[in-house]
Design a protein around this motif. Structure first.
Motif, PDB file in Angstrom:
ATOM      1  N   ASN A 119       5.403 -24.807  26.536  1.00 67.49           N
ATOM      2  CA  ASN A 119       4.568 -23.513  25.675  1.00 67.49           C
ATOM      3  C   ASN A 119       4.169 -22.528  27.008  1.00 67.49           C
ATOM      4  N   LEU A 120       5.218 -22.265  27.807  1.00 65.74           N
ATOM      5  CA  LEU A 120       4.890 -21.170  28.697  1.00 65.74           C
ATOM      6  C   LEU A 120       3.714 -21.248  29.606  1.00 65.74           C
ATOM      7  N   ASN A 121       3.632 -22.572  30.245  1.00 64.14           N
ATOM      8  CA  ASN A 121       2.571 -22.838  31.116  1.00 64.14           C
ATOM      9  C   ASN A 121       2.778 -21.713  32.331  1.00 64.14           C
ATOM     10  N   PRO A 122       1.601 -21.084  32.632  1.00 60.11           N
ATOM     11  CA  PRO A 122       1.744 -19.789  33.612  1.00 60.11           C
ATOM     12  C   PRO A 122       2.417 -20.271  34.900  1.00 60.11           C
ATOM     13  N   TRP A 123       1.859 -21.566  35.449  1.00 62.42           N
ATOM     14  CA  TRP A 123       2.443 -21.836  36.700  1.00 62.42           C
ATOM     15  C   TRP A 123       3.875 -22.345  36.606  1.00 62.42           C
ATOM     16  N   VAL A 124       4.366 -22.959  35.699  1.00 64.19           N
ATOM     17  CA  VAL A 124       5.830 -23.134  35.739  1.00 64.19           C
ATOM     18  C   VAL A 124       6.588 -21.654  35.627  1.00 64.19           C
ATOM     19  N   VAL A 125       5.975 -20.936  34.653  1.00 67.65           N
ATOM     20  CA  VAL A 125       6.616 -19.338  34.646  1.00 67.65           C
ATOM     21  C   VAL A 125       6.724 -18.827  36.042  1.00 67.65           C
ATOM     22  N   GLY A 126       5.723 -18.954  36.936  1.00 71.45           N
ATOM     23  CA  GLY A 126       5.515 -18.494  38.085  1.00 71.45           C
ATOM     24  C   GLY A 126       6.472 -19.139  39.016  1.00 71.45           C
ATOM     25  N   LEU A 127       6.932 -20.382  38.826  1.00 74.73           N
ATOM     26  CA  LEU A 127       7.788 -20.991  39.792  1.00 74.73           C
ATOM     27  C   LEU A 127       9.182 -20.463  39.229  1.00 74.73           C
ATOM     28  N   HIS A 128       9.341 -20.036  37.899  1.00 79.94           N
ATOM     29  CA  HIS A 128      10.520 -19.386  37.491  1.00 79.94           C
ATOM     30  C   HIS A 128      10.723 -18.139  38.319  1.00 79.94           C
ATOM     31  N   PHE A 129       9.787 -17.475  38.426  1.00 77.71           N
ATOM     32  CA  PHE A 129      10.037 -16.135  39.073  1.00 77.71           C
ATOM     33  C   PHE A 129      10.247 -16.372  40.922  1.00 77.71           C
ATOM     34  N   ILE A 130       9.497 -17.341  41.566  1.00 78.45           N
ATOM     35  CA  ILE A 130       9.773 -17.532  42.743  1.00 78.45           C
ATOM     36  C   ILE A 130      11.113 -18.043  43.165  1.00 78.45           C
ATOM     37  N   LEU A 131      11.863 -18.810  42.361  1.00 76.11           N
ATOM     38  CA  LEU A 131      13.053 -19.241  42.369  1.00 76.11           C
ATOM     39  C   LEU A 131      13.961 -17.836  42.421  1.00 76.11           C
ATOM     40  N   GLY A 161      25.215 -21.087  43.747  1.00 74.06           N
ATOM     41  CA  GLY A 161      25.529 -21.725  42.357  1.00 74.06           C
ATOM     42  C   GLY A 161      24.724 -22.884  41.991  1.00 74.06           C
ATOM     43  N   LEU A 162      24.082 -23.756  42.900  1.00 71.66           N
ATOM     44  CA  LEU A 162      23.079 -24.812  42.682  1.00 71.66           C
ATOM     45  C   LEU A 162      21.705 -24.087  41.994  1.00 71.66           C
ATOM     46  N   GLY A 163      21.430 -23.045  42.870  1.00 75.75           N
ATOM     47  CA  GLY A 163      20.101 -22.547  42.207  1.00 75.75           C
ATOM     48  C   GLY A 163      20.159 -21.797  40.829  1.00 75.75           C
ATOM     49  N   ILE A 164      21.090 -21.416  40.334  1.00 76.31           N
ATOM     50  CA  ILE A 164      21.187 -20.717  38.940  1.00 76.31           C
ATOM     51  C   ILE A 164      20.930 -21.696  38.013  1.00 76.31           C
ATOM     52  N   PRO A 165      21.693 -22.788  37.829  1.00 79.66           N
ATOM     53  CA  PRO A 165      21.466 -23.861  36.891  1.00 79.66           C
ATOM     54  C   PRO A 165      19.997 -24.670  36.993  1.00 79.66           C
ATOM     55  N   GLY A 166      19.611 -24.400  38.221  1.00 78.93           N
ATOM     56  CA  GLY A 166      18.237 -24.976  38.703  1.00 78.93           C
ATOM     57  C   GLY A 166      17.292 -23.960  37.982  1.00 78.93           C
ATOM     58  N   GLN A 167      17.484 -22.736  37.981  1.00 75.67           N
ATOM     59  CA  GLN A 167      16.694 -21.807  37.460  1.00 75.67           C
ATOM     60  C   GLN A 167      16.659 -21.916  35.923  1.00 75.67           C
ATOM     61  N   GLY A 168      17.843 -22.282  35.436  1.00 70.87           N
ATOM     62  CA  GLY A 168      17.778 -22.544  33.855  1.00 70.87           C
ATOM     63  C   GLY A 168      16.877 -23.682  33.479  1.00 70.87           C
ATOM     64  N   VAL A 169      17.111 -24.677  34.297  1.00 73.41           N
ATOM     65  CA  VAL A 169      16.227 -25.778  34.001  1.00 73.41           C
ATOM     66  C   VAL A 169      14.565 -25.763  33.978  1.00 73.41           C
ATOM     67  N   ILE A 170      14.317 -24.847  35.168  1.00 71.70           N
ATOM     68  CA  ILE A 170      13.086 -24.516  35.011  1.00 71.70           C
ATOM     69  C   ILE A 170      12.619 -23.630  33.970  1.00 71.70           C
ATOM     70  N   GLY A 171      13.300 -22.565  33.616  1.00 71.19           N
ATOM     71  CA  GLY A 171      13.393 -21.954  32.183  1.00 71.19           C
ATOM     72  C   GLY A 171      13.084 -22.723  31.011  1.00 71.19           C
ATOM     73  N   GLY A 172      13.873 -23.665  31.112  1.00 70.72           N
ATOM     74  CA  GLY A 172      13.603 -24.823  29.858  1.00 70.72           C
ATOM     75  C   GLY A 172      12.488 -25.394  29.834  1.00 70.72           C
TER      76      GLY A 172
END
Length: 316
Positions: free
Chosen positions: A127-139, A110-121
């Motif tokens: 502007n779609l920094n590839p390292w942040v996008v990668g962290l989005h996938f790792i979560l 339940g906590l990970g899902i909104p956390g995923q939303g924040v990282i997506g934001g």
């Protein structure tokens, strides 16, 4: 009194009865959102909603002027609420079961899902920094692990774990899990160097995609070799049939994923194959976890017996 009334309510009891199905829905949804996220990236819709948490500076929703890219990106955002709804139902089911281990897992999800939303934001705001996008996938990988654990723990007890195979076999399985994660992480870095950035103007990580692809392939070969070794080791020690079957399933999932990976590389990354490869990564990770979980179990701890009331002698 209020908490007792909540646990006794019909909706909460229904969640408790259906918790295994709800946990499976959570697992499937967290794998599925990898595919919808891939659709966002592969259709260059990563900035379809150019800001966050709003879709535009004036609207939380997409507008007709934003076209199909805005609809794809906004649709992916809406799926977060589906995941949250499933997570809430799982939490209520865990409360109904009155098991701390299940409650902890549902809270983590339940906590990970909104956390995923924040990282997506943050990916949008950077502007779609590839390292942040990668962290989005790792979560997402972490959420799949928690959802899988919840699904498996529903039918198990909370007693001390019982290992069903010799310790070296379980250690080999743990190494297999580590290498599987390394394969996924390497694939994330490869993606960050490739052409499918999510937007035509998004930056790449600047690394050599050919060298990274070779490293990724080397790790895949290592993973397949470890899986084969684990499969034969389980058969040699007469492990439970479920464990042998899980290892065999993992091998064939890896082979299918490897085939898709090689074909997509030599055909210059067509969108359909890249999407299939993204789905395959979630399936490989799930199959890897299935092998590990098949190697031990937890017995149900019987509830302490309620002592019978002492009989009071009746005086004559």
């Amino acid at each position: 009194m209020k908490s007792s009334a909540l646990l006794a309510s019909r909706p909460v009891r229904w969640c408790g009865d259906k918790l295994r199905g709800l946990a499976l829905a959570s697992l499937i949804a967290n794998i599925g959102i990898i595919v919808t996220g891939a659709a966002v990236r592969l259709t260059a819709s990563g900035l379809g909603c150019p800001t966050w948490p709003r879709c535009t500076d004036e609207s939380y929703t997409t507008t007709p002027e934003m076209g199909i890219n805005g609809a794809i990106e906004f649709g992916n955002r809406l799926l977060t609420f589906v995941l949250i709804a499933i997570a809430v139902l799982c939490f209520l089911g865990a409360l109904a079961r009155r098991r701390r281990s299940l409650i902890v897992l549902t809270v983590a999800i339940g906590l990970g899902i909104p956390g995923q939303g924040v990282i997506g934001g943050i990916t949008v705001l950077t502007n779609l920094n590839p390292w942040v996008v990668g962290l989005h996938f790792i979560l997402s990988v972490g959420l799949i692990a928690w959802a899988f654990a919840l699904w498996r723990r529903v039918d198990q007890g909370d007693g001390e774990p019982i290992t069903l195979v010799p310790a070296p076999i379980r250690q080999l399985a743990l190494v297999n899990v580590a290498v599987s994660f390394a394969v996924i992480a390497a694939g994330v870095v490869v993606t960050g160097s490739g052409p499918h950035s999510g937007d035509h103007g998004a930056k790449r990580n600047g690394l050599d995609p050919d060298r990274l692809s070779q490293l990724h392939a080397d790790l895949v070969f290592l993973l397949i070799g470890l899986t084969v070794a684990l499969w034969f080791a389980l058969r040699a020690v007469d492990a439970p049939p479920a464990a042998v079957k899980a290892a065999a399933t993992l091998f064939w999932v890896e082979m299918a994923q490897g085939l898709i990976g090689f074909v997509q590389y030599f055909t210059h990354l067509p969108v359909a194959l890249v999407a299939a490869h993204m789905l395959g990564s979630g399936l490989v990770w799930t199959a890897t976890l299935a092998v590990l979980w098949s190697l031990r179990t937890r017995p149900v701890v019987p509830a302490p017996a309620t002592p019978a009331p002492e009989e009071i002698p009746v005086s004559a």
